[in-house]
Motif scaffolding. Structure first.
Motif, PDB file in Angstrom:
ATOM      1  N   ALA A  96       8.682 -10.029   7.633  1.00 23.13           N
ATOM      2  CA  ALA A  96       7.836 -10.611   6.587  1.00 23.13           C
ATOM      3  C   ALA A  96       6.999  -9.537   5.897  1.00 23.13           C
ATOM      4  CB  ALA A  96       6.908 -11.671   7.185  1.00 23.13           C
ATOM      5  N   ARG A  97       6.728  -9.771   4.633  1.00 29.66           N
ATOM      6  CA  ARG A  97       5.731  -9.001   3.890  1.00 29.66           C
ATOM      7  C   ARG A  97       4.374  -9.613   4.236  1.00 29.66           C
ATOM      8  NH1 ARG A  97       6.710  -9.227  -2.440  1.00 29.66           N
ATOM      9  NH2 ARG A  97       6.465 -11.447  -2.021  1.00 29.66           N
ATOM     10  N   VAL A  98       3.454  -8.799   4.748  1.00 28.36           N
ATOM     11  CA  VAL A  98       2.167  -9.320   5.227  1.00 28.36           C
ATOM     12  C   VAL A  98       1.055  -8.863   4.293  1.00 28.36           C
ATOM     13  CG1 VAL A  98       0.542  -9.424   7.138  1.00 28.36           C
ATOM     14  CG2 VAL A  98       3.000  -9.347   7.595  1.00 28.36           C
ATOM     15  N   VAL A  99       0.233  -9.813   3.871  1.00 27.47           N
ATOM     16  CA  VAL A  99      -0.786  -9.588   2.847  1.00 27.47           C
ATOM     17  C   VAL A  99      -2.135 -10.059   3.375  1.00 27.47           C
ATOM     18  CG1 VAL A  99      -1.493 -10.177   0.497  1.00 27.47           C
ATOM     19  CG2 VAL A  99       0.949 -10.002   1.055  1.00 27.47           C
ATOM     20  N   SER A 100      -3.179  -9.252   3.167  1.00 26.74           N
ATOM     21  CA  SER A 100      -4.521  -9.690   3.559  1.00 26.74           C
ATOM     22  C   SER A 100      -5.422  -9.787   2.339  1.00 26.74           C
ATOM     23  CB  SER A 100      -5.140  -8.730   4.588  1.00 26.74           C
ATOM     24  OG  SER A 100      -5.429  -7.476   4.001  1.00 26.74           O
ATOM     25  N   ILE A 101      -6.333 -10.736   2.390  1.00 24.92           N
ATOM     26  CA  ILE A 101      -7.365 -10.896   1.376  1.00 24.92           C
ATOM     27  C   ILE A 101      -8.715 -10.633   2.028  1.00 24.92           C
ATOM     28  CG2 ILE A 101      -8.500 -12.514  -0.194  1.00 24.92           C
ATOM     29  CD1 ILE A 101      -5.830 -13.922  -0.538  1.00 24.92           C
ATOM     30  N   THR A 120      -7.410  -1.343   2.398  1.00 26.34           N
ATOM     31  CA  THR A 120      -8.747  -1.614   1.876  1.00 26.34           C
ATOM     32  C   THR A 120      -9.232  -2.972   2.366  1.00 26.34           C
ATOM     33  OG1 THR A 120     -10.112  -1.534  -0.135  1.00 26.34           O
ATOM     34  CG2 THR A 120      -8.041  -2.764  -0.286  1.00 26.34           C
ATOM     35  N   THR A 121     -10.519  -3.205   2.175  1.00 27.22           N
ATOM     36  CA  THR A 121     -11.150  -4.491   2.444  1.00 27.22           C
ATOM     37  C   THR A 121     -12.413  -4.527   1.599  1.00 27.22           C
ATOM     38  OG1 THR A 121     -11.909  -5.995   4.197  1.00 27.22           O
ATOM     39  CG2 THR A 121     -12.541  -3.667   4.397  1.00 27.22           C
ATOM     40  N   PRO A 140     -12.357   2.258   0.504  1.00 24.62           N
ATOM     41  CA  PRO A 140     -13.234   1.172   0.059  1.00 24.62           C
ATOM     42  C   PRO A 140     -13.388   1.096  -1.453  1.00 24.62           C
ATOM     43  CG  PRO A 140     -14.557   3.029   0.727  1.00 24.62           C
ATOM     44  CD  PRO A 140     -13.123   3.437   0.964  1.00 24.62           C
ATOM     45  N   GLY A 141     -12.754   1.976  -2.198  1.00 22.75           N
ATOM     46  CA  GLY A 141     -13.027   2.075  -3.621  1.00 22.75           C
ATOM     47  C   GLY A 141     -11.970   1.491  -4.525  1.00 22.75           C
ATOM     48  N   VAL A 142     -11.054   0.665  -3.994  1.00 28.01           N
ATOM     49  CA  VAL A 142      -9.986   0.116  -4.829  1.00 28.01           C
ATOM     50  C   VAL A 142      -9.935  -1.405  -4.670  1.00 28.01           C
ATOM     51  CG1 VAL A 142      -8.594   2.217  -4.752  1.00 28.01           C
ATOM     52  CG2 VAL A 142      -8.280   0.462  -2.997  1.00 28.01           C
ATOM     53  N   LEU A 143      -9.248  -2.057  -5.603  1.00 28.10           N
ATOM     54  CA  LEU A 143      -9.133  -3.514  -5.560  1.00 28.10           C
ATOM     55  C   LEU A 143      -8.086  -3.977  -4.557  1.00 28.10           C
ATOM     56  CD1 LEU A 143      -9.343  -4.434  -9.352  1.00 28.10           C
ATOM     57  CD2 LEU A 143     -11.137  -4.607  -7.627  1.00 28.10           C
ATOM     58  N   TYR A 144      -6.951  -3.310  -4.548  1.00 31.36           N
ATOM     59  CA  TYR A 144      -5.915  -3.652  -3.575  1.00 31.36           C
ATOM     60  C   TYR A 144      -4.980  -2.472  -3.404  1.00 31.36           C
ATOM     61  CZ  TYR A 144      -3.138  -4.738  -7.795  1.00 31.36           C
ATOM     62  OH  TYR A 144      -2.504  -4.680  -9.006  1.00 31.36           O
ATOM     63  N   ILE A 145      -4.228  -2.512  -2.305  1.00 29.46           N
ATOM     64  CA  ILE A 145      -3.274  -1.448  -1.996  1.00 29.46           C
ATOM     65  C   ILE A 145      -1.941  -2.092  -1.634  1.00 29.46           C
ATOM     66  CG2 ILE A 145      -2.669   0.394  -0.377  1.00 29.46           C
ATOM     67  CD1 ILE A 145      -5.656   1.009  -0.137  1.00 29.46           C
ATOM     68  N   ASP A 146      -0.896  -1.663  -2.311  1.00 29.91           N
ATOM     69  CA  ASP A 146       0.461  -2.117  -2.040  1.00 29.91           C
ATOM     70  C   ASP A 146       1.164  -1.010  -1.265  1.00 29.91           C
ATOM     71  OD1 ASP A 146       3.147  -2.710  -2.044  1.00 29.91           O
ATOM     72  OD2 ASP A 146       3.261  -3.257  -4.157  1.00 29.91           O
ATOM     73  N   ASP A 147       1.394  -1.237   0.017  1.00 25.67           N
ATOM     74  CA  ASP A 147       2.089  -0.270   0.849  1.00 25.67           C
ATOM     75  C   ASP A 147       3.434  -0.838   1.291  1.00 25.67           C
ATOM     76  OD1 ASP A 147       2.548   2.087   2.156  1.00 25.67           O
ATOM     77  OD2 ASP A 147       1.301   1.644   3.881  1.00 25.67           O
ATOM     78  N   MET A 151       0.233  -5.256   2.491  1.00 19.56           N
ATOM     79  CA  MET A 151      -0.656  -5.162   1.336  1.00 19.56           C
ATOM     80  C   MET A 151      -2.042  -5.645   1.734  1.00 19.56           C
ATOM     81  SD  MET A 151       1.784  -6.706  -1.672  1.00 19.56           S
ATOM     82  CE  MET A 151       3.485  -6.179  -1.866  1.00 19.56           C
ATOM     83  N   THR A 152      -3.073  -4.971   1.229  1.00 17.63           N
ATOM     84  CA  THR A 152      -4.447  -5.358   1.531  1.00 17.63           C
ATOM     85  C   THR A 152      -5.249  -5.419   0.241  1.00 17.63           C
ATOM     86  OG1 THR A 152      -4.980  -3.021   1.954  1.00 17.63           O
ATOM     87  CG2 THR A 152      -4.451  -4.387   3.853  1.00 17.63           C
ATOM     88  N   SER A 153      -6.277  -6.256   0.218  1.00 21.13           N
ATOM     89  CA  SER A 153      -7.114  -6.372  -0.975  1.00 21.13           C
ATOM     90  C   SER A 153      -8.574  -6.404  -0.584  1.00 21.13           C
ATOM     91  CB  SER A 153      -6.751  -7.628  -1.777  1.00 21.13           C
ATOM     92  OG  SER A 153      -7.039  -8.798  -1.038  1.00 21.13           O
ATOM     93  N   ALA A 154      -9.420  -6.196  -1.577  1.00 18.92           N
ATOM     94  CA  ALA A 154     -10.865  -6.159  -1.359  1.00 18.92           C
ATOM     95  C   ALA A 154     -11.431  -7.577  -1.384  1.00 18.92           C
ATOM     96  CB  ALA A 154     -11.508  -5.259  -2.412  1.00 18.92           C
ATOM     97  N   GLY A 155     -12.572  -7.775  -2.069  1.00 19.25           N
ATOM     98  CA  GLY A 155     -13.259  -9.062  -2.045  1.00 19.25           C
ATOM     99  C   GLY A 155     -12.473 -10.183  -2.698  1.00 19.25           C
ATOM    100  N   LYS A 156     -13.109 -11.325  -2.848  1.00 16.75           N
ATOM    101  CA  LYS A 156     -12.455 -12.563  -3.235  1.00 16.75           C
ATOM    102  C   LYS A 156     -11.603 -12.436  -4.497  1.00 16.75           C
ATOM    103  CE  LYS A 156     -16.450 -15.110  -1.400  1.00 16.75           C
ATOM    104  NZ  LYS A 156     -15.844 -15.575  -0.156  1.00 16.75           N
ATOM    105  N   ALA A 157     -12.199 -11.981  -5.590  1.00 19.27           N
ATOM    106  CA  ALA A 157     -11.465 -11.898  -6.847  1.00 19.27           C
ATOM    107  C   ALA A 157     -10.311 -10.905  -6.754  1.00 19.27           C
ATOM    108  CB  ALA A 157     -12.404 -11.501  -7.988  1.00 19.27           C
ATOM    109  N   ALA A 158     -10.480  -9.848  -5.963  1.00 20.38           N
ATOM    110  CA  ALA A 158      -9.398  -8.882  -5.774  1.00 20.38           C
ATOM    111  C   ALA A 158      -8.209  -9.523  -5.074  1.00 20.38           C
ATOM    112  CB  ALA A 158      -9.901  -7.678  -4.989  1.00 20.38           C
ATOM    113  N   GLY A 159      -8.456 -10.547  -4.264  1.00 22.65           N
ATOM    114  CA  GLY A 159      -7.360 -11.279  -3.649  1.00 22.65           C
ATOM    115  C   GLY A 159      -6.497 -11.961  -4.687  1.00 22.65           C
TER     116      GLY A 159
END
Length: 316
Positions: A96-101, A120-121, A140-147, A151-159
Motif C-alpha cells: 500500500a501507499r501510506v499517507v499521513s496528515i 514532515t509534520t 518542518p518547513g514544507v507542506l508535504y513530502i512525496d517519497d 507521503m507525509t503532510s504538515a497541518g490540517k490544510a496541508a493534508g
C-alpha cells in the motif's frame, strides 16, 4: 491505488478525517473509476471526543487497500495505538501507499516506515518527532513530502494539499484542478512551499507575492524572466528571491518552471494542441525546452503523459 482506506483511531480531530473523505469518498464524475473509500476503525471509536464512528471495517482491512491514509494522533505525548501501528506496517508491507496528515506521521514513524526517509509534520510537533525517531529526517518547513510509497503532510490544510497532489498523480492535473475548484481550495500548492511558521519577517512580505503570483500566472505564455517579476513587484532580484524562499520554498526561476510545467500538463490533458504550440502557450519557446523541463519535473515525456491521462479521461 483506487482503493483508499482511512485509518481512524480514538480521539483524533474531525478535520483530518473530513478532508480525505471529501476528496476520495465523493464521486463527482471527474474520472472513471473514482476512488473506493473505506473507513477502518476499532469498534465505537469517537472523533473529537464526541462524534462516534460506525466504521464498516476494522483496522485489519488496511492490508486490502492500495492507499492507506492515517489522519492524525490524538496526543503526540503518548505512544500511538499499537494495533494501528501494526496495521499500518502490515499494509505497507502488502504494497500500500501510506499517507499521513499532520501528526499521523508519528504513527508512520512508530511503524518504521519513515526510517531513513525525509518526512514532515505540523511545525509545532516537528522537534518531538525528530527527538523520538532520530532515524527520520524531519523537515518542518514544507507542506508535504512525496517519497513514493510513503507521503507525509504538515497541518490540517496541508493534508488537503497532499490529497489533491495524490489525485493529480493518479488522474492528472485537469481532474485535480476541477476538484479543487469544486471544493473552493487552491488547485496546487507545491509540497516545497513553506509552512506558515512564526518568523522575523518584514511587513507585507506575503502581500507582495500575493499580488505578483496571479499576475505571473496570467502571463505564463510570455517570456517572463526573474527580472520581470522583480520589476513588477517593485523590488530587487535579490529581495524577490528572499520572498520566494520564505513563502514558496523555492526560487523565482524554479517557481516559473514549475508553473509552466503545470500549465503544460493541463493543455496536454484537455487539448489536441501539438507540442510546439503548447511550448509557445506556456512560455517555454520550443518543443525541446518543454520536453527537457517536463522530463526533469515528472520523469516522463509530454507525449507519454498525454497518452496516459487522455486515455483515462471521461469524454466531455
Amino acid at each position: 491505488m483506487s482503493t483508499v482506506a482511512l485509518a481512524v483511531s480514538e480521539g483524533i480531530t474531525l478535520f483530518e478525517v473530513a478532508a480525505p473523505c471529501e476528496v476520495f469518498g465523493v464521486d463527482r464524475g471527474l474520472a472513471d473509476p473514482w476512488y473506493d473509500l473505506t473507513v477502518c476503525a476499532p469498534a465505537s471509536v469517537r472523533l473529537g471526543g464526541w462524534f462516534q464512528v460506525d466504521a464498516p471495517r476494522g483496522l485489519d482491512a488496511l492490508t486490502a487497500a492500495g492507499t492507506v491514509i492515517v489522519p492524525a494522533c490524538r496526543n503526540v505525548l503518548e505512544e500511538p495505538p499499537a494495533d494501528l501501528v501494526a496495521a499500518v506496517r502490515a499494509a505497507h508491507e502488502a504494497g500500500a501507499r501510506v499517507v499521513s496528515i499532520c501528526t499521523g506521521a508519528f504513527v508512520l514513524a512508530a511503524a518504521g516506515l519513515l526510517d531513513g526517509r525525509r518526512a514532515t509534520t505540523h511545525w509545532m510537533h516537528a522537534a518531538r518527532l525528530a527527538e523520538l525517531y532520530p532515524r527520520v529526517e524531519v523537515d518542518p518547513g514544507v507542506l508535504y513530502i512525496d517519497d513514493g510509497s510513503v507521503m507525509t503532510s504538515a497541518g490540517k490544510a496541508a493534508g488537503m494539499d497532499l490529497c489533491l497532489h495524490i489525485v493529480r498523480l493518479d488522474h492528472g492535473a485537469a481532474v485535480a484542478n476541477d476538484l479543487a475548484r469544486r471544493l473552493v481550495v487552491p488547485p496546487h500548492r507545491p509540497g516545497g512551499q513553506a509552512q506558515y511558521i512564526p518568523a522575523p519577517v518584514g511587513p507585507g512580505r506575503e502581500h507582495a507575492l500575493a499580488g505578483l503570483l496571479p499576475w505571473a500566472l496570467a502571463r505564463l505564455h510570455e517570456p517572463l524572466t526573474v527580472e520581470d517579476l522583480a520589476r513588477r513587484a517593485g523590488m530587487s532580484s535579490r529581495n524577490l528571491a528572499r520572498h520566494f524562499h520564505a513563502v514558496a520554498g523555492t526560487t523565482p526561476l524554479q517557481w516559473l518552471h514549475a508553473q509552466r510545467v503545470h500549465r503544460a500538463q493541463e493543455l496536454l490533458e484537455t487539448t489536441d494542441d501539438g507540442i510546439d504550440l503548447i511550448a509557445d502557450r506556456t512560455g517555454m519557446g520550443t518543443a525541446a525546452t518543454l520536453r527537457r523541463h517536463f522530463q526533469r519535473a515528472l520523469g516522463v515525456s509530454p507525449d507519454a503523459y498525454r497518452r496516459t491521462f487522455r486515455a483515462s479521461a471521461i469524454p466531455g
